[in-house]
Design a protein around this motif. Structure first.
Motif, PDB file in Angstrom:
ATOM      1  N   UNK A 135      -5.595  13.150 -10.902  1.00 32.80           N
ATOM      2  CA  UNK A 135      -6.169  12.952  -9.720  1.00 32.80           C
ATOM      3  C   UNK A 135      -6.673  11.681  -9.499  1.00 32.80           C
ATOM      4  N   UNK A 136      -6.135  10.662 -10.485  1.00 40.63           N
ATOM      5  CA  UNK A 136      -6.690   9.022 -10.570  1.00 40.63           C
ATOM      6  C   UNK A 136      -5.567   8.520  -9.693  1.00 40.63           C
ATOM      7  N   UNK A 137      -6.266   7.364  -8.820  1.00 39.79           N
ATOM      8  CA  UNK A 137      -5.101   6.681  -7.849  1.00 39.79           C
ATOM      9  C   UNK A 137      -4.312   5.682  -8.922  1.00 39.79           C
ATOM     10  N   UNK A 138      -3.249   5.479  -8.249  1.00 37.30           N
ATOM     11  CA  UNK A 138      -2.500   4.436  -9.050  1.00 37.30           C
ATOM     12  C   UNK A 138      -3.038   3.201  -8.649  1.00 37.30           C
ATOM     13  N   UNK A 188       0.764  -1.290   0.135  1.00 41.16           N
ATOM     14  CA  UNK A 188      -0.022   0.019  -0.240  1.00 41.16           C
ATOM     15  C   UNK A 188       0.794   1.075   0.141  1.00 41.16           C
ATOM     16  N   UNK A 189       2.025   1.206   0.455  1.00 42.46           N
ATOM     17  CA  UNK A 189       2.955   2.319   0.450  1.00 42.46           C
ATOM     18  C   UNK A 189       3.318   2.890  -0.816  1.00 42.46           C
ATOM     19  N   UNK A 190       3.185   2.050  -1.730  1.00 37.21           N
ATOM     20  CA  UNK A 190       3.521   2.737  -3.356  1.00 37.21           C
ATOM     21  C   UNK A 190       2.706   3.384  -3.953  1.00 37.21           C
ATOM     22  N   UNK A 191       1.382   3.298  -3.583  1.00 32.81           N
ATOM     23  CA  UNK A 191       0.211   3.835  -4.304  1.00 32.81           C
ATOM     24  C   UNK A 191       0.221   5.400  -4.085  1.00 32.81           C
ATOM     25  N   UNK A 192      -0.516   5.957  -4.866  1.00 31.02           N
ATOM     26  CA  UNK A 192      -0.889   7.190  -4.544  1.00 31.02           C
ATOM     27  C   UNK A 192      -1.719   8.049  -5.784  1.00 31.02           C
ATOM     28  N   UNK A 193      -1.839   9.028  -6.113  1.00 29.85           N
ATOM     29  CA  UNK A 193      -2.434   9.790  -7.041  1.00 29.85           C
ATOM     30  C   UNK A 193      -1.720  10.435  -8.119  1.00 29.85           C
ATOM     31  N   UNK A 194      -2.011  10.326  -9.240  1.00 29.10           N
ATOM     32  CA  UNK A 194      -1.451  10.769 -10.532  1.00 29.10           C
ATOM     33  C   UNK A 194      -1.751  12.268 -10.586  1.00 29.10           C
ATOM     34  N   UNK A 195      -1.176  12.707 -11.762  1.00 30.39           N
ATOM     35  CA  UNK A 195      -1.618  14.289 -12.136  1.00 30.39           C
ATOM     36  C   UNK A 195      -3.021  14.460 -12.606  1.00 30.39           C
TER      37      UNK A 195
END
Length: 146
Positions: A130-133, A121-128
């Protein structure tokens, strides 16, 4: 059907010996768990199952036909009673030991699964946009009934 005293005595002695062997086997397994050697239990599992099945069959036969042992001397019946009491005590201790080992094992599996899930879960985030990776698509499964 009531067996003659000689046959009843032989049957009781055989059942007492079987009970003693199964008790010794359970005590050996309990000691192996307590000494953190569960691989010894796994190696002898077939023998334990064979003894337990034989014990189940023999006791069911006596329950269905008490006349098999009715004519045996009281000393032989008393020996079987004592062996059965020792077996039941060993069985209770064995059950607690196996339950403790199962609980520890499940706790370890849960802890490992939580660590793996949190690391992913640490490597996930949001792209430019606004969509989640999407992150790691591999699933971590924990079967709570095993």
């Amino acid at each position: 059907m009531t067996a003659d005293p000689t046959t009843a005595t032989a049957y009781l002695r055989r059942l007492t010996e079987l009970t003693d062997r199964l008790t010794a086997r359970l005590e050996k397994e309990t000691d192996a768990f307590a000494s953190r050697r569960p691989q010894e239990v796994a190696a002898g599992l077939a023998e334990t199952q064979e003894l337990a099945n034989a014990y189940r069959r023999e006791t069911a036969q006596v329950k269905a036909n008490p006349g098999l042992i009715a004519s045996a001397p009281s000393a032989e019946r008393t020996a079987l009673i004592r062996a059965t009491e020792a077996f039941e005590a060993a069985l209770a201790i064995h059950a607690r030991t196996v339950e403790a080992a199962r609980s520890v094992s499940e706790g370890l599996v849960r802890a490992i699964a939580q660590e793996v899930a949190s690391a992913r879960a640490l490597g996930t985030g949001y792209g430019a946009s606004g969509q989640a990776y999407a992150g790691d698509s591999r699933a971590v499964t924990l079967n709570r009934t095993a």
